[in-house]
Design an enzyme around this catalytic site. Structure first.
Site, PDB file in Angstrom:
ATOM      1  CB  THR A 161       0.497  -2.426   3.971  1.00 51.52           C
ATOM      2  OG1 THR A 161      -0.063  -1.139   4.167  1.00 51.52           O
ATOM      3  CG2 THR A 161       2.001  -2.324   3.965  1.00 51.52           C
ATOM      4  NE  ARG A 189      -0.577   7.616   8.780  1.00 49.03           N
ATOM      5  CZ  ARG A 189      -0.424   6.326   8.539  1.00 49.03           C
ATOM      6  NH1 ARG A 189      -0.212   5.903   7.309  1.00 49.03           N
ATOM      7  NH2 ARG A 189      -0.459   5.446   9.521  1.00 49.03           N
ATOM      8  CB  VAL A 190       5.013  10.086   7.482  1.00 49.54           C
ATOM      9  CG1 VAL A 190       6.059   8.994   7.333  1.00 49.54           C
ATOM     10  CG2 VAL A 190       5.321  11.260   6.563  1.00 49.54           C
ATOM     11  N   GLY A 191       3.303   7.149   7.583  1.00 45.34           N
ATOM     12  CA  GLY A 191       3.047   5.959   8.393  1.00 45.34           C
ATOM     13  C   GLY A 191       4.330   5.240   8.774  1.00 45.34           C
ATOM     14  CG  ASP A 192       3.915   1.146   9.925  1.00 46.72           C
ATOM     15  OD1 ASP A 192       3.009   1.609   9.206  1.00 46.72           O
ATOM     16  OD2 ASP A 192       4.079  -0.075  10.097  1.00 46.72           O
ATOM     17  CB  THR A 212       0.905  -4.885   7.417  1.00 46.11           C
ATOM     18  OG1 THR A 212      -0.397  -4.418   7.032  1.00 46.11           O
ATOM     19  CG2 THR A 212       0.795  -6.335   7.836  1.00 46.11           C
ATOM     20  N   GLY A 213      -0.413  -2.736   9.465  1.00 48.64           N
ATOM     21  CA  GLY A 213      -1.439  -2.462  10.466  1.00 48.64           C
ATOM     22  C   GLY A 213      -1.543  -0.967  10.699  1.00 48.64           C
ATOM     23  N   GLY A 215      -0.304   2.153  11.478  1.00 48.26           N
ATOM     24  CA  GLY A 215       1.106   2.554  11.484  1.00 48.26           C
ATOM     25  C   GLY A 215       1.557   3.276  12.730  1.00 48.26           C
TER      26      GLY A 215
END
Ligand code: ASP
Length: 303
Positions: A161, A189-192, A212-213, A215
Site C-alpha cells: 500500500t 471487503r473494506v480495509g483501513d 499499512t499492514g 487492515g
C-alpha cells in the site's frame, strides 16, 4: 533576513515481510527518492501539505511497483477494487473512497469528495458516478490487470500500500493513503486505508499519519487516531507516540504492519511490527532518506 519555517514529508510503499536487498527493493528505493524529490519541490515553493500528499500518492498509484492504483492487487474473484483517503490537518476535513473498480487515481477522487461534497466517504457505484460527473480519469479492469502483471510475484508479502504525510511551511499537516487492499480479499471487503482514524489521520494539533499492514488490525485499534491523540492530548513527542502506538497494536491484537508520521513540529517517525516498511522522508527540509525497515520495531508474535 528571516528564515522561512521548514517543511517535512514522509512517504511509504507498504509494510510486510519483504525479502530485503532484492532487485525489487532497489527499484522501490529509486522510486521513493523520485517521489520525494517532487514532494520537496512543491513544499519548498510554499505548496500546501494537502496538495503535496495527494500529488505524491498519485505518483505512487501510477507506479506498478505498489499495491495501489495501476499496481493494485486483485480480490479473490480476480477483480480490482481500490480504496483511498485524504485528510487535511488544518480543518479536519477528510475524503475517502472505497470499492471503486474503474478510477485511475483513487486519491484524486478522495480529494474531490472532501472538497466538493458534504460527505467523507463514497463507495462503489455512487463513487464512480461522482468521479464521472467530475471528469476524473477512468481506467478499465484491463488497465489494472496490466499493472498487476508487471509486478505479480508468488510472495504475497511483496505488495505494498502507499501513503504520504507532510507538514508545510505554514505549519499545516495532511495525510493520504491508497491501496488495492489485501491480495485475495473477499469482494466488497473494506480495509483501513479509506477509514479516517484507522489507516489515515491528520490534525495540526497532533500529527499526520498513514498506516499499512493487515487492515483489520488497524481498524480494531483505531490506530491512526490513537497515534495522533498521544501527541495532541498527551503531549508525546513523535518517537514516543510511534513507539506507544505500535506497542498497543502488538499487545492488543498482535497486529501486523506499520505507519509513518510527521508531527506538529515537523519531526518524522516510522514504526512497524512487520519485518519491513518501505519508506522515505525529508525532515525539516534536509536530505532525502530512505529505509526498508521502520526505525522503531516491535516484533509481533509469529502466527
Ligand atoms: N492496509 C491495507 C489493507 O488492509 C493493506 C496494506 O497496507 O498492505 O487493505
Amino acid at each position: 533576513m528571516t528564515t522561512q519555517p521548514s517543511y517535512s514529508i514522509a512517504i511509504h510503499g507498504g509494510a510486510g515481510n519483504h525479502r530485503q536487498q532484492s532487485s525489487r527493493e532497489a527499484l522501490i528505493e529509486y522510486s521513493l527518492r523520485g517521489v520525494l524529490t517532487q514532494g520537496r519541490a512543491l513544499l519548498d515553493a510554499g505548496g500546501t501539505a494537502l496538495d503535496t500528499v495527494v500529488h505524491c500518492t498519485r505518483l505512487l498509484e501510477d507506479d506498478p511497483l505498489y499495491n495501489a492504483g495501476y499496481g493494485a492487487v486483485p480480490n479473490c474473484a480476480g477483480r480490482f477494487e481500490l480504496e483511498a483517503s485524504v485528510m487535511d490537518g488544518r480543518t479536519l476535513k477528510a475524503g475517502a473512497v472505497t470499492n471503486v473498480d474503474n478510477i485511475r487515481n483513487p486519491v484524486e477522487l478522495a480529494r474531490r469528495i472532501m472538497d466538493q461534497t458534504a460527505h467523507v466517504m463514497l463507495a462503489g457505484r455512487g463513487a464512480a458516478e461522482f468521479a464521472a460527473a467530475n471528469r476524473l480519469a477512468s481506467a478499465s479492469q484491463t488497465y489494472f490487470q496490466e499493472g498487476w502483471r508487471k509486478h505479480a510475484t508468488t510472495d504475497k508479502d511483496a505488495y505494498g500500500t502507499v501513503g504520504a504525510v507532510a507538514r508545510d511551511r505554514h505549519g499545516d499537516l495532511a495525510a493520504a493513503t491508497s491501496t488495492g487492499g489485501q491480495v485475495d480479499k473477499l469482494p466488497g471487503r473494506v480495509g483501513d486505508s479509506p477509514l479516517i482514524g484507522a489507516g489515515n489521520y491528520a490534525d495540526n494539533d497532533g500529527c499526520a499519519v498513514s498506516c499499512t499492514g493487515w487492515g483489520e488490525d488497524f481498524m480494531r485499534t483505531a490506530l491512526a487516531a490513537q497515534v495522533c491523540f498521544l501527541i495532541s492530548r498527551q503531549n508525546f513527542d513523535a518517537h514516543a507516540a510511534a513507539r506507544a502506538a505500535i506497542e498497543t497494536l502488538v499487545s492488543k491484537v498482535n497486529g501486523n504492519g506499520g505507519f509513518i508520521l510527521v508531527d506538529r513540529i515537523g519531526k518524522i517517525a516510522t514504526a512497524a511490527s512487520s519485518a519491513s516498511l518501505r519508506c522515505g522522508w525529508i525532515e525539516h527540509g534536509g536530505e532525502i532518506k530512505t529505509a526498508l525497515q521502520a526505525s522503531i520495531r516491535i516484533a509481533r508474535a509469529a502466527s
